[in-house]
Write a protein that holds these residues in place. Structure first.
Motif, mmCIF file in Angstrom:
data_model
loop_
_atom_site.group_PDB
_atom_site.id
_atom_site.type_symbol
_atom_site.label_atom_id
_atom_site.label_comp_id
_atom_site.label_asym_id
_atom_site.label_seq_id
_atom_site.Cartn_x
_atom_site.Cartn_y
_atom_site.Cartn_z
ATOM 1 N N ASP A 224 45.196 36.320 46.583
ATOM 2 C CA ASP A 224 44.898 36.119 44.626
ATOM 3 C C ASP A 224 45.717 34.840 44.539
ATOM 4 O OD1 ASP A 224 45.525 36.612 42.209
ATOM 5 O OD2 ASP A 224 44.797 38.653 42.514
ATOM 6 N N GLY A 245 39.199 34.235 46.454
ATOM 7 C CA GLY A 245 38.701 35.862 46.466
ATOM 8 C C GLY A 245 37.071 36.192 47.303
ATOM 9 N N ASP A 260 39.828 43.839 43.315
ATOM 10 C CA ASP A 260 39.495 44.782 42.255
ATOM 11 C C ASP A 260 39.127 43.104 41.014
ATOM 12 O OD1 ASP A 260 39.897 46.057 40.170
ATOM 13 O OD2 ASP A 260 42.372 46.016 40.137
HETATM 14 C C1 LIG Z 1 42.750 43.291 37.719
HETATM 15 S S1 LIG Z 1 43.624 42.048 38.620
HETATM 16 C C2 LIG Z 1 44.046 43.292 39.679
HETATM 17 C C3 LIG Z 1 44.611 44.388 40.199
HETATM 18 C C4 LIG Z 1 45.429 44.738 40.941
HETATM 19 N N1 LIG Z 1 44.043 45.087 42.133
HETATM 20 C C5 LIG Z 1 46.435 44.987 40.923
HETATM 21 O O1 LIG Z 1 46.317 46.681 41.827
HETATM 22 O O2 LIG Z 1 47.531 45.244 40.507
HETATM 23 C C6 LIG Z 1 42.414 41.023 39.228
HETATM 24 C C7 LIG Z 1 42.920 40.009 39.964
HETATM 25 O O3 LIG Z 1 41.769 39.449 40.833
HETATM 26 C C8 LIG Z 1 42.368 38.159 40.795
HETATM 27 N N2 LIG Z 1 41.025 37.270 40.802
HETATM 28 C C9 LIG Z 1 39.948 37.067 39.481
HETATM 29 N N3 LIG Z 1 39.218 36.016 40.512
HETATM 30 C C10 LIG Z 1 39.644 35.846 41.915
HETATM 31 C C11 LIG Z 1 39.405 35.139 42.880
HETATM 32 N N4 LIG Z 1 37.930 34.699 42.151
HETATM 33 N N5 LIG Z 1 40.201 34.530 43.639
HETATM 34 C C12 LIG Z 1 41.069 35.719 44.397
HETATM 35 N N6 LIG Z 1 41.338 36.278 42.748
HETATM 36 C C13 LIG Z 1 40.748 36.364 41.399
HETATM 37 C C14 LIG Z 1 42.777 38.102 39.219
HETATM 38 O O4 LIG Z 1 43.815 36.860 39.115
HETATM 39 C C15 LIG Z 1 43.875 39.298 39.154
HETATM 40 O O5 LIG Z 1 45.307 38.976 39.496
#
Ligand SMILES: C[S@@+](CC[C@H](N)C(=O)[O-])C[C@H]1O[C@@H](n2cnc3c(N)ncnc32)[C@H](O)[C@@H]1O
Length: 339
Positions: A224, A245, A260
């Motif tokens: 992330d 990701g 997620d």
């Molecule tokens: C809903 S949050 C995740 C919460 C996490 N599962 C937890 O338990 O704390 C979504 C996360 O996905 C990340 N995200 C979105 N697109 C992404 C990408 N292309 N690569 C990496 N991270 C990504 C965001 O930065 C965010 O921190």
């Protein structure tokens, strides 16, 4: 008399229509935000194939105008002749504010009703028998139903309760905890969530899912661009990579992939397909964010493309999708390779 059974299904309030659409059954009662639906017109429904259903019950009857002074007598009188014996008694309420106010009553009422049922030998402790469910949409009404232990969940109100760790970086910790409870039985958890196993968490920040995995002894690579928080930051069993990701691939196969990232369901499904086709993980748990409209169609489309791709590659797998108690506008998917 209608030969086809009536069904009572519990769901997240606000998802009653999705619940009906998914079953393709005839709606008999679908009040918006009620947290349940009554359906007819289907001889069979399979709990594991329903994503929006928290619980699947056969409805036998209902009692209206329950008197406050004596709820027991009318309920006992309304019990169906068949099944003759039940293996458990569940007194349940919808997942609504009104339902919450009734849960004190159901707790007090449970021993009274149980005693009456045991005295008449209709309740015996046998987990293989159908369970008796009495569902109170409000204080004056009860729906009388039963569940098949092989085609339902054993969780009261269809909700698996999990507890929060005081040091978890986010409440999402609960979501993955619930997913493990819902998709894996205790034996599978012991077998497939062993200390020393490896996991990748895509979209890991602030670290709730990663923390759930670390608590179970797994070594986690958390991907992330955002920061991990609290105890997850700098933990020896967590490697944090600030990468995309969708582009990240592991150097060697892992036991678990969890994801997620909030993205279009099709895009996430395609990413999961790639990981499985490439043999990069044995199992995955991931979330599919639902659109505002046509939620059932969007979910089906994403899962169908995933199934088609895996089938075309001759990969044997298990796939289950469920809107968890901790899910809002999303559905959680469990995908595992089968030998
Ligand atoms: C809903 S949050 C995740 C919460 C996490 N599962 C937890 O338990 O704390 C979504 C996360 O996905 C990340 N995200 C979105 N697109 C992404 C990408 N292309 N690569 C990496 N991270 C990504 C965001 O930065 C965010 O921190």
């Amino acid at each position: 008399m209608n030969a086809l059974p009536s069904w009572l299904i519990y769901c997240r309030p606000g998802f009653e229509r999705d619940c009906v659409e998914e079953t393709q059954a005839k709606p008999v009662e679908t009040t918006a935000d009620s947290g349940f639906v009554v359906l007819q017109g289907k001889a069979k429904l399979a709990y594991r194939q329903l994503s929006f259903a928290r619980q699947l019950l056969t409805l036998h009857g209902e009692v209206n105008d329950l008197p406050e002074g004596d709820r027991l007598s009318p309920l006992l009188a309304a019990l169906p002749a068949s099944p003759e014996k039940f293996g458990a008694l569940y007194l349940e309420v919808p997942d609504t504010n009104e339902g919450k106010t009734l849960s004190g009553f159901t707790k007090r009422f449970q021993p009274l009703m149980e005693e009456a049922l045991r005295t008449s030998s209709r309740l015996i402790d046998d987990p293989t028998l159908p369970r008796l469910h009495i569902f109170f949409p409000d204080e004056h009404r009860a729906l009388i139903a039963s569940s098949d232990p092989h085609n339902s969940t054993s969780a009261l109100n269809g909700i698996h309760r999990v507890s929060m760790a005081s040091d978890a970086p986010s409440r999402s910790y609960l979501k993955l905890a619930e997913a493990f409870e819902v998709f894996l039985d205790k034996k599978e958890q012991a077998l497939w969530l062993k200390p020393g196993m490896t996991a990748i968490d895509l979209g890991a920040a602030p670290g709730g899912w990663t923390w759930q995995l670390v608590q179970r002894g797994l070594k986690v690579t958390a991907v992330d661009n955002g920061p991990l928080k609290g105890a997850a930051a700098g933990h020896p069993n967590i490697k944090h990579l600030r990468q995309d990701g969708f582009r990240f691939r592991p150097q060697r196969p892992v036991d678990w992939l969890v994801c997620d990232m909030v993205e279009q369901p099709q895009r996430v499904a395609a990413l999961m397909t790639e990981w499985f086709v490439g043999g990069m993980t044995q199992r995955a748990i991931f979330n599919l964010k639902l659109p505002m409209k046509k939620r059932v169609a969007a979910l089906k489309e994403a899962l169908d493309s995933l199934r088609t791709a895996l089938n075309n590659k001759g990969i044997r797998y298990q796939l289950e999708a469920r809107q968890l108690y901790h899910d809002r506008e999303e559905v959680t998917i469990y995908l595992a390779r089968k030998r």
